[in-house]
Design an enzyme around this catalytic site. Structure first.
Site, short mmCIF file in Angstrom:
data_model
loop_
_atom_site.label_atom_id
_atom_site.label_comp_id
_atom_site.label_asym_id
_atom_site.label_seq_id
_atom_site.Cartn_x
_atom_site.Cartn_y
_atom_site.Cartn_z
CG ASP A 433 -1.88 1.16 1.22
OD1 ASP A 433 -2.99 0.97 0.71
OD2 ASP A 433 -1.52 2.25 1.74
CB ILE A 434 1.25 4.09 -2.37
CG1 ILE A 434 1.57 3.17 -3.56
CG2 ILE A 434 2.08 5.37 -2.45
CD1 ILE A 434 1.25 3.78 -4.91
CD GLU A 476 -4.34 4.23 -1.62
OE1 GLU A 476 -4.50 4.72 -0.50
OE2 GLU A 476 -5.18 4.35 -2.54
#
Length: 568
Positions: A433-434, A476
């Site tokens: 996950d960004i 994301e």
């Protein structure tokens, strides 16, 4: 049924041993000779005409000639009927499409009819019938006995042959019932013909023969139309069956299989033209699928290449018609051949070649049936292609070009099943996950956010390579599926990914300011790792465990780190 070569040789030997000498003995012992047979030629002509028009009922081939031969026997005796039946063998054999390989059928049938003539004739004469008698009761009783014994003994001989050859036949077959039914309908004509001719002469042959011959021709035409309708119905069912298949390989396999069942073929080939080169897409030889490769030029210079160029279906009845244009994949054992172009979107994609070892094995109308089947085939392939493209689009993230969650869910389920079956020892899943991605969107705009997502996706994909499956699970969040990876191996790979992401500059466009400009930024990712079977034995749990490790072990612990799932 397939007879051994030894059985074929025995059938031929029986003919040479019994038929020539037996016919001579019958001639010597016959009370009347051909020179005394007045009007025999008219009877013989009628018998030959009757044998020219066989027809098919419920799969049984019927030849209406016995009704004439009953009259010949009663009028002239055993020898005359024997000669008549042997001569009628020639049009019957023509319709059987005898080849060198099946020549034994002529000898067997000739021998069988010889024995039938002698046995049945001797039986009726032994019971007291006098040849040439016009006593109505004698004609009805002995004529009926002759015809019934003829059919019954005929099937005894056929039954005996199959038993001796090691088959497991039925005596009362549908052929027996249909022949008996046809005999009951035509026998009165034969008995009437005999009595009528004795009363008024040869004109009786016209008065009795023409109506029955007309009926025979009409039944033959109806039988042929029924065969065409039956094949069309099969073709329609075939088309529906093809339409239900969703993959090209399924369609190719079932097409070859069904065509080989519909027609009497020994070989079938689908020749495709791929980027200007001919290849054998599918090949079936003697019931087995084969993989064949031949030079493009050899196929192009054969009748297969000619059919492709002209786009016209072609029928060859025997080898001499096509051998000068023989394609390299076709055996010299083949005789009858059909070559039909395969169209897709108004363009010829390839050709279908069907071949058999028998001469004159295909009817002209069957060429049109195969042409129709090829249309169904091409439409089904096109449908499969469209379905495949639609499925691919529904399983691909349009932005990143990675697999989406639909595909990932299926892939995880499939890999878990393989692990349970023993194909994999373990299955690991990495979820990324960004970090603070919303802030990136708020600062640089959604266009820049999309650029980062695309570059982030390609970074992961290039790092993973062929080791696993990479996909965008949503927003994301990204997922990496790693078959046969232990948790330790997955953790090490996840740490490599984290470092690579942390050290990679991302170019974005700052489009929220008054002046658009490019800017380099750095991002980080939080990563969770879960492994089966130690953490879970079910696909959805594997995803949830990785997600839990990501948020609790990585994000809540400060972000930009790798965390493994730990059972509580």
């Amino acid at each position: 049924m397939e007879f051994t070569q030894r059985a074929k040789n025995i059938m031929i030997a029986v003919w040479f041993i019994f038929v020539p000498l037996g016919t001579l003995l019958v001639y010597i012992n016959s009370p009347t000779k051909p020179t005394e047979w007045e009007n025999y030629g008219y009877y013989l002509l009628l018998a030959l005409l009757s044998s020219v028009f066989p027809f098919v009922i419920a799969g049984s081939t019927i030849v209406l000639v016995l009704w004439v031969n009953v009259a010949i026997f009663m009028q002239f005796g055993i020898l005359a009927e024997l000669i008549s039946m042997q001569l009628c063998m020639f049009p019957i054999i023509y319709h059987m499409k005898i080849t060198r390989e099946t020549l034994f059928k002529y000898f067997f049938n000739s021998s069988m009819f010889f024995f039938l003539s002698v046995i049945c004739g001797s039986l009726i004469i032994g019971l007291g019938f006098e040849v040439g008698s016009v006593n109505i009761m004698d004609v009805i009783i002995f004529g009926s006995l002759y015809a019934i014994s003829y059919i019954f003994i005929n099937h005894i001989i056929l039954y005996g042959r199959e038993v001796i050859c090691g088959f497991k036949p039925l005596f009362l077959t549908k052929d027996f019932y249909w022949e008996t039914a046809c005999l009951l309908m035509t026998l009165p004509f034969g008995l009437s013909l005999y009595l009528f001719e004795a009363a008024i002469g040869p004109i009786a042959l016209l008065l009795m023969g023409i109506p029955l011959m007309t009926i025979t021709v009409i039944v033959r035409l109806y039988s042929d139309s029924e065969k065409v309708n039956n094949d069309l119905n099969k073709a329609s069912e075939f088309g529906h069956e093809l339409a239900e298949r969703l993959t090209s390989n399924e369609i190719l396999d079932i097409f070859v299989e069904r065509v080989s069942n519909m027609f009497p073929i020994d070989s079938a080939f689908i020749v495709d033209n791929l980027n200007g080169k001919f290849i054998i897409l599918r090949a079936m030889v003697d019931g087995s699928m084969k993989e064949l490769e031949f030079p493009h030029e050899e196929i192009q210079n054969s009748f297969a290449g000619t059919c492709y160029d002209k786009g016209e279906p072609t029928l060859f009845n025997k080898q001499v018609e096509w051998v000068s244009q023989k394609p390299p994949f076709l055996s010299t054992e083949m005789q009858s051949v059909m070559c039909v172009p395969i169209y897709r979107n108004q363009k010829i994609e390839g050709v279908l070649v069907l071949a058999t070892k028998s001469k004159f094995a295909f009817e002209p109308y069957q060429l049109n049936i195969v042409h129709l089947l090829c249309s169904y085939f091409a439409v089904s392939l096109e449908k499969a292609r469209l379905v495949r493209e639609a499925v691919a689009q529904s399983e691909i993230c349009e932005l990143t070009k990675l697999f989406n969650y639909r595909y990932l869910d299926k892939q995880i389920a499939g890999d878990m099943a393989k692990m349970e079956a023993g194909a994999y020892q373990s299955l690991s899943l990495i979820m990324l996950d960004i970090d603070k991605f919303k802030a990136v969107n708020d600062t640089y705009g959604h266009h820049s956010g999309n650029i980062i997502l695309k570059e982030f996706a390609q970074l992961i994909k290039s790092e993973i390579g062929k080791e696993g499956t990479v996909g965008r699970y949503g927003g994301e969040e990204f997922v990496v599926i790693l078959p046969n990876y232990t948790k330790l191996q997955a953790m090490n790979l996840a740490e490599q990914l984290r470092l690579k992401i942390e050290q990679t500059p991302f170019m974005v466009e700052l489009d929220l300011a008054d002046v658009t400009r490019e800017e380099i930024i750095f991002i980080t990712a939080s990563i969770g790792v879960s492994t089966a079977p130690e953490d879970s034995d079910e696909g959805n749990s594997l995803i949830r465990n990785a997600d839990r490790a990501l948020y609790i072990g990585a994000k809540q612990a400060g972000r930009n780190r790798v965390a493994e799932y730990v059972k509580s």
